[in-house]
Design an enzyme around this catalytic site. Structure first.
Site, PDB file in Angstrom:
ATOM      1  N   PRO A   1      -3.054 -60.202  -8.175  1.00 34.41           N
ATOM      2  CA  PRO A   1      -4.386 -59.593  -8.161  1.00 34.41           C
ATOM      3  C   PRO A   1      -5.099 -59.883  -6.841  1.00 34.41           C
ATOM      4  CG  PRO A   1      -3.980 -60.688 -10.246  1.00 34.41           C
ATOM      5  CD  PRO A   1      -2.851 -61.068  -9.341  1.00 34.41           C
ATOM      6  N   GLU A   2      -5.727 -58.861  -6.295  1.00 35.82           N
ATOM      7  CA  GLU A   2      -6.475 -59.025  -5.061  1.00 35.82           C
ATOM      8  C   GLU A   2      -7.956 -58.944  -5.383  1.00 35.82           C
ATOM      9  OE1 GLU A   2      -4.825 -56.642  -1.858  1.00 35.82           O
ATOM     10  OE2 GLU A   2      -2.822 -56.798  -2.717  1.00 35.82           O
TER      11      GLU A   2
ATOM     12  N   LYS B   1     -10.065 -64.447  -3.956  1.00 40.08           N
ATOM     13  CA  LYS B   1      -9.293 -64.311  -5.189  1.00 40.08           C
ATOM     14  C   LYS B   1      -9.584 -65.422  -6.200  1.00 40.08           C
ATOM     15  CE  LYS B   1      -5.597 -62.272  -2.405  1.00 40.08           C
ATOM     16  NZ  LYS B   1      -4.175 -62.363  -2.002  1.00 40.08           N
TER      17      LYS B   1
ATOM     18  N   ARG C   1       7.964 -59.873   2.106  1.00 45.16           N
ATOM     19  CA  ARG C   1       7.462 -58.834   1.219  1.00 45.16           C
ATOM     20  C   ARG C   1       7.661 -57.506   1.928  1.00 45.16           C
ATOM     21  NH1 ARG C   1       1.310 -60.983   1.041  1.00 45.16           N
ATOM     22  NH2 ARG C   1       2.307 -62.956   1.562  1.00 45.16           N
TER      23      ARG C   1
END
Length: 309
Positions: A2-3, A61, A292
């Protein structure tokens, strides 16, 4: 993971549903989920029981619920799959198979509630922590007027939705200069939570696509106007995502009511490899980046010569 928009959606839900509630008791179902709490699970439960939840605040976050005991807060990080779910009425007895911590609450009007921390992958965590003064004397984060922030978050930079770094402020000007001093690729700077917080892989790629900037563009060679344009694009895309409840690729990210966001339908770059660029029609490409992926348009976002990786 989650950002900022996803965490802000959760913070807003907590502000609307649990503020003013009293913590009656706490069940820690998995000790690892409170591993950052120095006193362990028994102390974690004892520090919360009997207190009321006063504010729901966030920086980047991280989010926290301040307690009615001055200087203390319940701090949370959702990790890869963490969820904070408010239970009431018919859902009060519902339990996820990945329930890690449950706070039994009584709302200000006497309604019984439960606040569940559900975490499938167990990278998230909760802790009760002391609040410390912010170095600049400004409010610690969105959702609070107090110049305080949880001690474990004190090294985290402000995020682009924080009024202290709003566009046109001295804080935003200082942020632009801080990015340029990093002497690294622009995406690496955006992901550095000590420079600007809350931006992760998804929104970094979307912001860079909107600003027509390659992820490996060196910050030292960018003008103030160019860096400012990237930051403005990042703020814009996160505000748009926030209005749509965030981005959900699977059932692991939901708001406090268990509903998914739908900004994934609006993504122009992230996860769009092999699809045509919405701006020029070229094929979006995927590159390996910091263990990533990074997605960009080879035409709209050409890679600069000698660009840093």
């Amino acid at each position: 993971m989650p950002e900022l928009p996803e965490v802000e959606t959760v913070r807003d839900g907590l502000a609307r549903h649990v503020l003013g509630a009293r913590v009656d008791c706490v069940e820690v179902r998995r000790d690892y989920s409170v591993r950052r709490h120095e006193g362990g699970p028994v102390d974690f439960a004892a520090r919360l029981s009997g207190h009321r939840l006063v504010e729901a605040a966030r920086r980047g976050k991280y989010l926290w619920l301040t307690l009615d005991e001055p200087g203390l807060a319940l701090l949370g990080h959702l990790g890869m799959s963490g969820q904070l779910l408010v239970r009431s009425g018919d859902t009060l007895t519902a339990e996820s198979s990945h329930l890690r911590v449950r706070l039994h609450l009584t709302a200000a009007d006497g309604t019984p509630l439960a606040l569940d921390f559900v975490d499938q992958r167990t990278f998230g965590h909760l802790s009760v922590t002391e609040l410390v003064a912010t170095p600049d004397g400004l409010p610690g984060g969105l959702g609070t007027d107090e110049p305080l922030v949880p001690e474990p978050v004190s090294h985290i930079a402000r995020d682009l939705l924080d009024p202290a770094v709003a566009e046109g402020t001295a804080g935003r000007t200082a942020l632009v200069d801080r990015v340029r001093r990093r002497r690294t690729g622009i995406k690496r700077a955006l992901l550095d939570q000590t420079v600007v917080s809350g931006i992760g892989n998804i929104y970094a790629d979307e912001a860079l696509w909107r600003a027509s900037t390659h992820y490996a563009r060196g910050t030292a060679g960018m003008s103030r106007a160019q860096v400012a344009a990237v930051l403005a694009a990042a703020e814009q895309v996160m505000r748009e995502a926030l209005s749509q409840g965030g981005t959900s690729f699977d059932a692991l990210y939901v708001n406090v009511n268990g509903a998914s966001g739908y900004f994934d339908r609006s993504l122009a770059a992230y996860g769009q490899a092999g699809k045509p660029c919405r701006r020029c029609g070229a094929t979006i490409r995927r590159d390996e980046f910091m263990n990533r992926s990074s997605f960009s348009c080879p035409v709209c976002q050409p890679r600069p010569r000698n660009a840093s990786r």
